[in-house]
Design a protein around this motif. Structure first.
Motif, PDB file in Angstrom:
ATOM      1  N   THR A  36      34.563  39.080  16.395  1.00  0.00           N
ATOM      2  CA  THR A  36      35.305  39.701  17.493  1.00  0.00           C
ATOM      3  C   THR A  36      36.585  40.379  17.027  1.00  0.00           C
ATOM      4  N   SER A  37      36.805  40.487  15.748  1.00  0.00           N
ATOM      5  CA  SER A  37      38.080  41.037  15.270  1.00  0.00           C
ATOM      6  C   SER A  37      38.225  42.521  15.574  1.00  0.00           C
ATOM      7  N   GLY A  38      37.147  43.275  15.619  1.00  0.00           N
ATOM      8  CA  GLY A  38      37.254  44.700  15.853  1.00  0.00           C
ATOM      9  C   GLY A  38      36.844  45.127  17.242  1.00  0.00           C
ATOM     10  N   ALA A  42      39.132  41.001  21.167  1.00  0.00           N
ATOM     11  CA  ALA A  42      40.102  40.438  20.230  1.00  0.00           C
ATOM     12  C   ALA A  42      41.393  39.957  20.902  1.00  0.00           C
ATOM     13  N   PRO A  43      42.017  40.707  21.804  1.00  0.00           N
ATOM     14  CA  PRO A  43      43.247  40.191  22.425  1.00  0.00           C
ATOM     15  C   PRO A  43      43.027  38.904  23.211  1.00  0.00           C
ATOM     16  N   PHE A  44      41.871  38.749  23.803  1.00  0.00           N
ATOM     17  CA  PHE A  44      41.609  37.528  24.568  1.00  0.00           C
ATOM     18  C   PHE A  44      41.316  36.339  23.660  1.00  0.00           C
ATOM     19  N   ILE A  45      40.665  36.590  22.533  1.00  0.00           N
ATOM     20  CA  ILE A  45      40.373  35.509  21.589  1.00  0.00           C
ATOM     21  C   ILE A  45      41.657  35.013  20.947  1.00  0.00           C
TER      22      ILE A  45
END
Length: 49
Positions: A36-38, A42-45
């Motif tokens: 999920t980094s890209g 990502a902001p939610f993780i």
């Protein structure tokens, strides 16, 4: 793949089965961050941590 087999043999021989849940959880969190980094998730993780 040989590394994973050696880890499981170590856990079995030393009777350190309590380490198995820790290894699984760390692996799942690492995979979650990697995949999920890209993405737009990502902001939610990252707010979880």
């Amino acid at each position: 793949m040989n590394f994973i087999i050696e880890i499981f043999e170590f856990l079995k021989n030393r009777k350190k089965f309590w380490l198995l849940p820790i290894i699984i959880i760390l692996t799942l969190f690492g995979a979650l961050l990697f995949f999920t980094s890209g993405t737009a998730l990502a902001p939610f993780i990252y707010t979880i941590f």
